[in-house]
Design an enzyme around this catalytic site. Structure first.
Site, mmCIF file in Angstrom:
data_model
loop_
_atom_site.group_PDB
_atom_site.id
_atom_site.type_symbol
_atom_site.label_atom_id
_atom_site.label_comp_id
_atom_site.label_asym_id
_atom_site.label_seq_id
_atom_site.Cartn_x
_atom_site.Cartn_y
_atom_site.Cartn_z
ATOM 1 N N SER A 66 0.861 -1.190 0.000
ATOM 2 C CA SER A 66 0.000 0.000 0.000
ATOM 3 C C SER A 66 0.899 1.242 0.000
ATOM 4 C CB SER A 66 -0.880 -0.003 1.249
ATOM 5 O OG SER A 66 -0.055 0.136 2.402
ATOM 6 N N ASP A 118 -0.854 -1.546 -4.198
ATOM 7 C CA ASP A 118 -2.233 -1.676 -3.718
ATOM 8 C C ASP A 118 -2.821 -0.272 -3.535
ATOM 9 O OD1 ASP A 118 -4.476 -2.971 -2.730
ATOM 10 O OD2 ASP A 118 -3.677 -3.178 -0.686
ATOM 11 N N HIS A 119 -4.032 -0.060 -4.036
ATOM 12 C CA HIS A 119 -4.762 1.208 -3.861
ATOM 13 C C HIS A 119 -3.949 2.466 -4.166
ATOM 14 C CE1 HIS A 119 -8.543 -0.396 -2.372
ATOM 15 N NE2 HIS A 119 -7.845 -1.252 -1.648
ATOM 16 N N GLY A 165 -9.899 -4.017 6.812
ATOM 17 C CA GLY A 165 -9.700 -4.036 8.260
ATOM 18 C C GLY A 165 -10.248 -5.297 8.908
ATOM 19 N N ASP A 176 -4.852 -9.330 4.105
ATOM 20 C CA ASP A 176 -3.876 -8.628 4.950
ATOM 21 C C ASP A 176 -4.153 -8.894 6.434
ATOM 22 O OD1 ASP A 176 -1.935 -6.977 5.976
ATOM 23 O OD2 ASP A 176 -2.750 -5.117 5.184
HETATM 24 ZN ZN LIG Z 1 -8.259 -3.082 -0.861
#
Ligand SMILES: [Zn+2]
Length: 349
Positions: A50, A83-84, A190, A268
């Site tokens: 990320s 990522d993102h 999350g 994750d």
């Molecule tokens: Zn994601």
């Protein structure tokens, strides 16, 4: 083996009818854990970072570690993925560093919080595709908005506010030329995804199936797909943690997704829980220890165990040797001469 195009990895997964886990990393032990699991299960793998991870590791540390992983594991195809990505510049900087794949998450504006319009999303994603493909780099886009927040990125909410509309998914794939498409079907980032075991009212697998029917050749991506097993929560809490009860995405639902076009599954949280539980256990049971290796080694092993389980469950296990990696320069030619199509096959409603 040099880093491999994620497009090649996903095309092969589609041929083989399996999914590929995309595991987030911030440091050396996490990368080693993924490679231990990939070697053990003979799996191709996607490693992803990320924006927060890149900042934490000062970018170059992390990228050099991935290069080391590729060099030490010549039999494992590895794609390195941003990522993102929140902007064209973020994706460009990853490509310049040597990432073989980027996600342009244009579903949110550059602040990583505010949902964008469809036109804004198409525009920024297409711009990234136009920059990435001539360099042989894969692009993942996102249509619909995922729930939750992770690493400061996300719109929050339950994930049901902006579920992907199948017609928009078709238009988005046609207008951007993305290689992979992340869709919102009620999953969240999350640990706190669901307050009870998710059923059809929270996880919109019917939407996923509808999108796959319209776009049968498009590689779909499931984000926020940790299963958050109770055993991992229990270890954390047994040794002094204070996690509230929570539910993730059941493996059976992910496997249903894989039967319906899902080729990349982002995980994750499960790894974070495994690492934290293992470290807490060492601290609680042997408080006299202070050598970081005494707790980083069990943490690495705990993560490797979870990753190996997911690799087996997603079906990628055993497929590392199925194909030879195509050099990124050849992938770039493939995009240019049309052997790697960027126009989706669209089926009638
Ligand atoms: Zn994601």
């Amino acid at each position: 083996m040099p880093l491999v195009s994620m497009r090649q990895l996903l095309d092969e997964a589609a041929k083989g009818g399996y999914g590929v886990g995309a595991f987030n990393v911030n440091d050396m032990e996490q990368i080693q854990a993924i490679m231990m699991a990939a070697r053990q299960t003979k799996s191709p793998v996607i490693v992803q970072a990320s924006r927060g991870a890149r900042a934490f590791a000062e970018d170059l540390y992390l990228f050099r570690l991935i290069q080391a992983a590729a060099e030490l594991n010549p039999d494992i195809p590895i794609a390195m993925h941003q990522d993102h990505g929140n902007s064209f510049e973020t994706c460009k900087s990853a490509i310049e560093l040597g990432y073989t794949s980027v996600m342009m998450d244009g579903s949110l504006r550059e602040d990583g919080k505010t949902p964008s319009t469809f036109e804004e999303n198409v525009e920024v994603t297409r711009r990234v595709v136009e920059y990435a493909h001539p360099r042989g780099v894969t692009v993942e886009g996102e249509i619909g908005v995922l729930g939750g927040v992770e690493d400061g990125h996300g719109a929050g909410g339950s994930g049901l506010e902006h579920v992907t509309d199948p017609d928009q998914a078709v238009a988005f794939a046609e207008r951007t030329g993305v290689d992979a498409l992340a869709i919102a079907i009620g999953t969240s980032h999350g640990a706190y995804k669901f307050s009870k075991k998710p059923d059809g009212s929270v996880l919109k697998m019917d939407i996923l199936i509808a999108i796959h029917k319209r776009l049968p050749r498009t590689h779909l991506v499931m984000h926020g797909s940790s299963s958050v097993p109770k055993e991992l929560q229990d270890i954390v809490n047994q040794y002094g943690g204070k996690l509230k009860p929570t539910w993730g995405v059941p493996i059976e639902e992910i496997q249903l997704g894989i039967r319906n076009g899902v080729r990349k599954i982002n995980v994750d949280t499960d790894n974070r829980l495994a690492i934290t539980g293992a470290i807490r256990k060492v601290f609680a049971e042997t408080p006299e220890k202070f050598d970081p290796r005494d707790y980083l080694k069990p943490a690495r092993e705990a993560m490797a165990k979870v990753v190996a389980e997911r690799m087996t469950e997603f079906g990628q296990a055993g497929h590392a040797g199925d194909y030879k990696p195509i050099p990124i320069s050849e992938i770039a030619k493939g995009y240019a001469n049309g052997t790697l199509t960027t126009q989706p096959l669209v089926a009638a409603k």
